[in-house]
Design an enzyme around this catalytic site. Sequence first.
Site: not given
Ligand code: 13P
Length: 334
Positions: A219, A177
């Site tokens: 992600k 991510e």
């Molecule tokens: P949000 O969808 O609130 O951005 O959170 C997702 C997430 O796991 C951020 O690391």
Amino acid sequence: MSIEQLAETAQAMVAPGKGIIAIDESTATIGKRFASVGIENTEENRRAYRELLLTTPRLSQHISGAILFDETLRQSTKDGTPFANYLAKQGIIPGIKVDKGTTALAGCPGELVTEGLDGLRDRLKEYYKLGARFAKWRAVINIAEDIPSGTCIEANAHALARYAALCQEQGLVPMVEPEVLMDGDHDIQTCYEVTEATLRSLFGALHEQGVLLEGTILKASMVLPGKDCDEDADVEEVAESTIMCLKSTVPAILPGIVFLSGGQSDEDATAHLDAMNRVGNLPWPLSFSYGRAMQQAALQLWSKDLKGNVAKAQALVFERAKANGLAAQGKWEG
Ligand code: 13P
């Protein structure tokens, strides 16, 4: 662990019409969310809240996996079933956030790097034993004057690749991510360029460190104007820009991409995902891994009556899961 098993898990995470619920807030972050609605940040309140979310009736119709925080993976439902076992029984894959948060990147004012590599191999071994089958690591890229620097993008990509290689070694699917933040007044084009550079660097680092993309999930953040930008972008522009950016950087062999919500409203997060899937003909499934956009309505309602509003709050979680599950197929009707 074979690559076939990793690939099978990765594919199940992005099964048609299903996405991930992110409930991996650290103790400090859930404390902020609780404080915003007047809930005390105790271990029992955190457990009860996570139980509410995870035991939402019929959740597995639209949810393939749940990302937990370390504490939550060790907690149980009130009748004593460990959350990971409860989830696996419902057909929901347990996941775990394994990074230890961000710290200032030395020599790069205003920029962050994610920590958590030390001892990670042993932690992953334990998480696997506790039932986790995928893991998440979040890097944060800030946009402001003269940043992000190439140094910051590369340092974060390198850490993501080291984490991903360790995950695969230990039999967990890495969810990588790199979040490009919405904070700031930058326009959508700037977000596009930063996201493109970030993803290009990430996939280069994953390749260099021998990470198998067949057993990896991305992600991603959407390509959006900054929160304080004067020019809005409509749903189609966000969808088209995000898809173009992903197509130019993400190899087609990746099993799937899920999005974070990043501070978008519930409605926007769903509408953007839906619009992307309506474009069709994409190399990978596009789904969701939302935290706030899955939870915020339920948390609000629950805070008004922690004992009495559980079922009503779960109905809101289900509603959000269903809407996003439809959006993951381009079938959301608004
Ligand atoms: P949000 O969808 O609130 O951005 O959170 C997702 C997430 O796991 C951020 O690391």
